[in-house]
Design a protein around this motif. Sequence first.
Motif, PDB file in Angstrom:
ATOM      1  N   PRO A  48      36.213 -51.499 -86.734  1.00  0.00           N
ATOM      2  CA  PRO A  48      36.868 -51.178 -85.274  1.00  0.00           C
ATOM      3  C   PRO A  48      36.035 -51.034 -84.087  1.00  0.00           C
ATOM      4  O   PRO A  48      36.172 -51.087 -83.174  1.00  0.00           O
ATOM      5  N   ASP A  49      34.646 -50.622 -84.516  1.00  0.00           N
ATOM      6  CA  ASP A  49      33.988 -50.068 -83.636  1.00  0.00           C
ATOM      7  C   ASP A  49      33.163 -50.928 -82.892  1.00  0.00           C
ATOM      8  O   ASP A  49      32.170 -50.649 -82.094  1.00  0.00           O
ATOM      9  N   VAL A  50      33.208 -52.278 -83.340  1.00  0.00           N
ATOM     10  CA  VAL A  50      32.416 -53.262 -82.722  1.00  0.00           C
ATOM     11  C   VAL A  50      33.278 -54.588 -82.410  1.00  0.00           C
ATOM     12  O   VAL A  50      34.139 -54.606 -83.320  1.00  0.00           O
ATOM     13  N   ILE A  51      32.791 -55.464 -81.656  1.00  0.00           N
ATOM     14  CA  ILE A  51      33.400 -56.803 -81.428  1.00  0.00           C
ATOM     15  C   ILE A  51      32.420 -57.596 -81.806  1.00  0.00           C
ATOM     16  O   ILE A  51      31.189 -57.476 -81.303  1.00  0.00           O
ATOM     17  N   THR A  52      32.579 -58.683 -82.723  1.00  0.00           N
ATOM     18  CA  THR A  52      31.790 -59.669 -83.079  1.00  0.00           C
ATOM     19  C   THR A  52      32.261 -61.098 -82.677  1.00  0.00           C
ATOM     20  O   THR A  52      33.310 -61.371 -82.562  1.00  0.00           O
ATOM     21  N   ILE A  53      30.977 -61.843 -82.334  1.00  0.00           N
ATOM     22  CA  ILE A  53      31.294 -63.073 -81.732  1.00  0.00           C
ATOM     23  C   ILE A  53      30.384 -63.880 -82.333  1.00  0.00           C
ATOM     24  O   ILE A  53      29.120 -63.876 -82.545  1.00  0.00           O
ATOM     25  N   ALA A  54      30.988 -65.129 -82.911  1.00  0.00           N
ATOM     26  CA  ALA A  54      30.210 -65.962 -83.649  1.00  0.00           C
ATOM     27  C   ALA A  54      30.053 -67.381 -82.603  1.00  0.00           C
ATOM     28  O   ALA A  54      30.951 -67.771 -82.076  1.00  0.00           O
ATOM     29  N   ALA A  55      28.764 -67.697 -82.356  1.00  0.00           N
ATOM     30  CA  ALA A  55      28.426 -68.804 -81.923  1.00  0.00           C
ATOM     31  C   ALA A  55      28.032 -70.045 -82.863  1.00  0.00           C
ATOM     32  O   ALA A  55      27.116 -69.808 -83.743  1.00  0.00           O
ATOM     33  N   VAL A  61      28.901 -54.677 -79.309  1.00  0.00           N
ATOM     34  CA  VAL A  61      28.925 -56.308 -79.413  1.00  0.00           C
ATOM     35  C   VAL A  61      28.030 -56.722 -80.174  1.00  0.00           C
ATOM     36  O   VAL A  61      26.754 -56.444 -79.878  1.00  0.00           O
ATOM     37  N   VAL A  62      28.467 -57.542 -81.149  1.00  0.00           N
ATOM     38  CA  VAL A  62      27.524 -58.269 -81.885  1.00  0.00           C
ATOM     39  C   VAL A  62      27.668 -59.839 -81.928  1.00  0.00           C
ATOM     40  O   VAL A  62      28.576 -60.106 -81.958  1.00  0.00           O
ATOM     41  N   LEU A  63      26.432 -60.378 -81.411  1.00  0.00           N
ATOM     42  CA  LEU A  63      26.636 -61.994 -81.419  1.00  0.00           C
ATOM     43  C   LEU A  63      25.957 -62.564 -82.745  1.00  0.00           C
ATOM     44  O   LEU A  63      24.710 -62.192 -83.038  1.00  0.00           O
ATOM     45  N   LEU A  64      26.573 -63.354 -83.319  1.00  0.00           N
ATOM     46  CA  LEU A  64      26.075 -63.818 -84.527  1.00  0.00           C
ATOM     47  C   LEU A  64      25.672 -65.388 -84.077  1.00  0.00           C
ATOM     48  O   LEU A  64      26.642 -66.255 -83.605  1.00  0.00           O
ATOM     49  N   ARG A  65      24.479 -65.774 -84.283  1.00  0.00           N
ATOM     50  CA  ARG A  65      24.247 -67.202 -83.882  1.00  0.00           C
ATOM     51  C   ARG A  65      23.194 -67.731 -84.940  1.00  0.00           C
ATOM     52  O   ARG A  65      22.883 -67.268 -85.983  1.00  0.00           O
ATOM     53  N   ALA A  66      22.879 -68.937 -84.895  1.00  0.00           N
ATOM     54  CA  ALA A  66      21.962 -69.492 -85.739  1.00  0.00           C
ATOM     55  C   ALA A  66      21.073 -70.509 -85.331  1.00  0.00           C
ATOM     56  O   ALA A  66      21.198 -71.310 -84.357  1.00  0.00           O
ATOM     57  N   GLU A  67      19.929 -70.511 -85.685  1.00  0.00           N
ATOM     58  CA  GLU A  67      18.926 -71.452 -85.354  1.00  0.00           C
ATOM     59  C   GLU A  67      18.937 -72.787 -85.930  1.00  0.00           C
ATOM     60  O   GLU A  67      19.482 -73.046 -87.090  1.00  0.00           O
ATOM     61  N   GLY A  68      18.667 -73.757 -85.384  1.00  0.00           N
ATOM     62  CA  GLY A  68      18.608 -75.282 -85.754  1.00  0.00           C
ATOM     63  C   GLY A  68      20.011 -75.944 -85.365  1.00  0.00           C
ATOM     64  O   GLY A  68      20.647 -75.678 -84.651  1.00  0.00           O
ATOM     65  N   VAL A  69      20.263 -77.014 -86.289  1.00  0.00           N
ATOM     66  CA  VAL A  69      21.344 -78.109 -85.853  1.00  0.00           C
ATOM     67  C   VAL A  69      22.564 -77.726 -86.438  1.00  0.00           C
ATOM     68  O   VAL A  69      23.532 -78.201 -86.076  1.00  0.00           O
TER      69      VAL A  69
END
Length: 269
Positions: free
Chosen positions: A120-127, A62-70
């Motif tokens: 297909p080998d990962v599930i990715t989540i964008a916050a 599982v990969v979480l994609l996030r970002a710093e700041g506003v």
Amino acid sequence: MTAPVPAFSSPDEWEASGVRLEVDGEFAVVTLCHPQRRNAQTPAMWRALAGVGRELPAAVRVVLLRAEGVSFSAGLDRAMFSPEGIPGEPGFLALAGSSDQDLDASIAAFQEAFSWWRRPDVITIAAVQGHAVGAGFQLALACDLRICAEDVQFAMRETSLGLVPDLTGTKPLTDLVGYARALEICATGRWVFAKEAAELGLANLVVPAGELEAAARDLAAPLLAAPRNAVIETKALLLGAGARSYQEQVAAERAAQARRLRDLAGIGD
């Protein structure tokens, strides 16, 4: 001919370009870390994101994609449009003057930063919080799932700049909201706020900004708890469903289930 662009292979170089990777066993976090620039995207950032995809440890599920700041990402760095461009990078004017083959290769290299999130080998989540504009919108669309803050503002602004969305975003957008709505969103460049994003299926969940990362990690937990091969097979089935007929899809289900049953029984091919 455009000059060849170096590939980043060092996490330090990735971070200098606005991307940080942290890995904890089967869970990885990719952070856009140029908050002072609202995580505006450059070819260097795209090379870093592509490098993350190429070098992601095989154990990661599982990969979480996030970002710093506003802002999640305010889109393209506008310096790309200037005659001077970004130092050390080909600007759009230079790209336009390259051969058909070189121009196609340049855009394909940019797209690599966006294309690996659906393997297909990962599930990715964008916050996603704040502005997710153009390339930022497409990066969020590149992920399998999107958890959005209540202040999220999506917009596809490429058409208003005389361009088209070319960073892999048109198919997932159309798959999620349908052709007519996707055309309207892209051609007008209008804002899509949190409530509409949830109604259209762009957001799996909308939460207060202060709860964004916790909600994304809460979603990651059951994904990590499920048997990996079952998740991989399920993702592959769903990704391919749109291109298959009904009968082709049910046949694909049978084949996938046969593999799962034999795997669970310890029976090899």
